[in-house]
Design a protein around this motif. Structure first.
Motif: not given
Length: 121
Positions: A8-18
């Motif tokens: 479930g990991g990954g690259l996300v922008q600040a403020g996003g969700s995982l």
């Protein structure tokens, strides 16, 4: 030794969700995994507990740095433990691991390979 499997990991922008998932089914359906914890380790730091949850799910703990943003949950029937991460910050960037504490003594084990979470600013 049975290993847990994180995803479930990954690259996300600040403020996003995982949402991270931890599969415990390798233990077998009847195995009582006890308390489950999510840990993280950023480069140059020690691995640290982020959140933990009791077998029943009735007791949880969160590190101050993630309180109010992360939620740990589990589905024992499905053999899964989850970590919902909201309002992500660049400082949340790390390799995230789940681990089992079957004896509820703080002796975590059965570490998996981890799943990378990267939060860009």
């Amino acid at each position: 030794q049975v290993q847990l499997v994180e995803s479930g990991g990954g690259l996300v922008q600040a403020g996003g969700s995982l949402k991270l998932s931890c599969e415990t089914s390798a233990f077998g359906p009847a195995f009582h995994t006890g308390t489950m914890g999510w840990f993280r380790q950023a480069p140059g730091t020690v691995r640290a507990l982020v959140a933990k949850i009791s077998w029943s799910g009735g007791s949880t703990y969160y590190a101050d740095s993630v309180k109010g943003r992360f939620t740990i949950s589990r589905d024992n029937a499905a053999g899964m433990v989850y970590l919902q991460m909201n309002s992500l910050k660049p400082e949340d960037t790390a390799l995230y691991y789940c681990a089992a504490d079957p004896t509820n003594t703080g002796a975590y084990g059965n570490w998996g390979q981890g799943t990378q979470v990267t939060v860009s600013s």
